[in-house]
Write a protein that holds these residues in place. Structure first.
Motif, PDB file in Angstrom:
ATOM      1  N   PRO A   6       0.835  -1.201   0.000  1.00 43.71           N
ATOM      2  CA  PRO A   6       0.000   0.000   0.000  1.00 43.71           C
ATOM      3  C   PRO A   6       0.870   1.253   0.000  1.00 43.71           C
ATOM      4  CG  PRO A   6      -0.118  -1.122   2.133  1.00 43.71           C
ATOM      5  CD  PRO A   6       0.761  -1.955   1.245  1.00 43.71           C
ATOM      6  N   THR A   8       0.455   5.474   0.020  1.00 46.52           N
ATOM      7  CA  THR A   8      -0.414   6.620   0.180  1.00 46.52           C
ATOM      8  C   THR A   8       0.100   7.750  -0.711  1.00 46.52           C
ATOM      9  OG1 THR A   8      -0.847   6.006   2.471  1.00 46.52           O
ATOM     10  CG2 THR A   8      -1.347   8.277   1.837  1.00 46.52           C
ATOM     11  N   ASP A  10       0.314  11.435  -1.549  1.00 48.57           N
ATOM     12  CA  ASP A  10       0.163  12.698  -0.840  1.00 48.57           C
ATOM     13  C   ASP A  10       1.063  13.728  -1.523  1.00 48.57           C
ATOM     14  OD1 ASP A  10      -0.549  14.613   1.006  1.00 48.57           O
ATOM     15  OD2 ASP A  10       0.623  13.752   2.653  1.00 48.57           O
ATOM     16  N   GLN A  70       4.749   6.525   1.447  1.00 49.76           N
ATOM     17  CA  GLN A  70       4.018   7.658   0.880  1.00 49.76           C
ATOM     18  C   GLN A  70       4.705   8.104  -0.403  1.00 49.76           C
ATOM     19  OE1 GLN A  70       3.329  10.895   3.579  1.00 49.76           O
ATOM     20  NE2 GLN A  70       2.501   9.559   5.175  1.00 49.76           N
TER      21      GLN A  70
END
Length: 187
Positions: A6, A8, A10, A70
């Motif tokens: 996963p 993210t 941003d 991220q």
């Protein structure tokens, strides 16, 4: 491709101001460490415009100590993370205090924070993904391999220290190279 890692997204506020490029121009991944105490401090630093274009210094991906990943800059954009090689590379930043807060002090050059297992496993998974999505990717290097400049120490100007030492002596190069499927670029 299954999403085993996963990530993210941003994006930094200036991402769209960075030069666009095709993914097939990327043949190098550069491993960095933030040399900051935590991800929030790295984010604050990355958001700061440092150039007339309104952009700043940042890697593409940041991996926290717990393995969280991220993406701050899309790989289709040229991020400012390593002198002279940004156009052909992507940068991965590992959260690690490095020499923080006295980066250029002669007496503070040890980089003694180990990289946690979760962080290295996330890095290996990200490198697997990048090999599948970046068709020209062939090389891997540490920031210290590519920026070998020596500068006067802030606390002892007659002594020289490395401008960049990341990812540092505790980075598990042997393990990463064995799994990454990339060749280490050391000029």
């Amino acid at each position: 491709m299954p999403d085993a890692l996963p990530i993210t997204a941003d994006p930094l506020p200036y991402q769209d101001l960075l030069e666009a490029r095709p993914l097939d121009r990327i043949d190098l991944v550069v491993i960095h460490c933030t040399e900051l105490p935590d991800l929030a401090t790295a984010r604050h630093y990355g958001e700061q415009p440092r150039y007339a274009s309104g952009t700043g210094n940042s890697g593409h991906w940041y991996i926290d100590r717990d393995g969280g990943v991220q993406q701050w800059i899309a790989p289709e954009r040229v991020a400012h993370h390593v002198r002279g090689l940004n156009a052909r590379s992507v940068g991965i930043e590992l959260v690690n205090r490095g020499r923080y807060p006295h980066w250029l002090h002669a007496g503070h050059q040890a980089m003694d924070e180990p990289y946690p297992e979760a962080q290295i496993e996330a890095l290996l998974a990200l490198l697997d993904r990048l090999r599948q999505t970046l068709p020209a990717l062939r090389w891997i290097a540490g920031h210290e391999d590519l920026d070998t400049a020596q500068v006067p120490a802030e606390d002892a100007p007659t002594r020289l220290v490395a401008r960049k030492r990341d990812p540092g002596p505790l980075f598990p190069w042997e393990r990463v190279l064995a799994r990454a499927g990339l060749e280490r670029l050391v000029p």
